[in-house]
Design a protein around this motif. Sequence first.
Motif, short mmCIF file in Angstrom:
data_model
loop_
_atom_site.label_atom_id
_atom_site.label_comp_id
_atom_site.label_asym_id
_atom_site.label_seq_id
_atom_site.Cartn_x
_atom_site.Cartn_y
_atom_site.Cartn_z
N ARG A 208 1.13 -1.54 0.43
CA ARG A 208 -0.05 0.01 -0.08
C ARG A 208 1.01 1.03 -0.03
O ARG A 208 0.16 2.19 -1.04
N ASP A 209 2.30 0.94 0.77
CA ASP A 209 2.94 2.40 1.31
C ASP A 209 3.85 2.32 -0.52
O ASP A 209 3.88 3.64 -0.62
N GLN B 13 9.59 -1.66 -10.93
CA GLN B 13 8.25 -1.83 -9.79
C GLN B 13 7.40 -0.83 -10.28
O GLN B 13 7.56 0.04 -11.10
N ARG B 14 6.55 -0.89 -9.35
CA ARG B 14 5.12 0.33 -8.80
C ARG B 14 5.23 1.19 -7.67
O ARG B 14 5.48 0.54 -6.50
N VAL B 15 6.08 2.10 -8.29
CA VAL B 15 5.87 3.50 -7.31
C VAL B 15 5.77 4.32 -7.43
O VAL B 15 4.81 5.25 -8.59
N SER B 16 5.38 5.40 -6.54
CA SER B 16 4.74 6.50 -7.08
C SER B 16 6.06 7.42 -5.57
O SER B 16 7.13 7.13 -5.64
N VAL C 273 4.68 13.97 -11.02
CA VAL C 273 4.82 13.05 -9.84
C VAL C 273 6.26 12.21 -10.33
O VAL C 273 6.98 12.43 -11.53
N LEU C 274 7.44 12.78 -9.71
CA LEU C 274 8.67 12.61 -9.32
C LEU C 274 8.80 10.62 -8.76
O LEU C 274 8.49 10.59 -7.96
N LEU C 275 9.21 10.06 -9.85
CA LEU C 275 9.33 8.54 -9.55
C LEU C 275 10.17 7.86 -9.51
O LEU C 275 10.77 6.91 -8.39
N ALA C 276 11.91 8.37 -9.36
CA ALA C 276 12.90 7.98 -9.69
C ALA C 276 13.64 9.19 -9.50
O ALA C 276 13.74 10.21 -10.12
#
Length: 117
Positions: free
Chosen positions: A65-66, A85-88, A108-111
């Motif tokens: 969830r995080d 990976q699935r990230v936010s 949105v900054l992903l990496a």
Amino acid sequence: MAEATAAAIASALFEAGLYEAGAYATFYGATALTYATYAAVLYSSYDQQRKAGNAQRAAYEASLRDRYLMFRGATEPRQVVLGRQRVSGPQAYIGSYGSNREHLVFLVLLAAHEIDG
């Protein structure tokens, strides 16, 4: 346990004068009670296994969830993403445009590095 219960039932039938029923209860009662005990143990084992699997699945889903949170802050740590990976990440910019501001833009900054794909 099953044998003791079958013996008690057979004894009661013998005392009541039902000799054939007592013999039948002695022979088949122990077998039936043994199978019933086995069935109860197997069901209990299956139920415990199912509950443990559900608990593991819930823990795994809670850990994911995080990764879906989009947050906003002044100073956020850099995020390194290796593999797929699935990230936010943090929101860098929120704005709108159009004659009535009907279009919304999120940045949105992903990496902290270049991403392939």
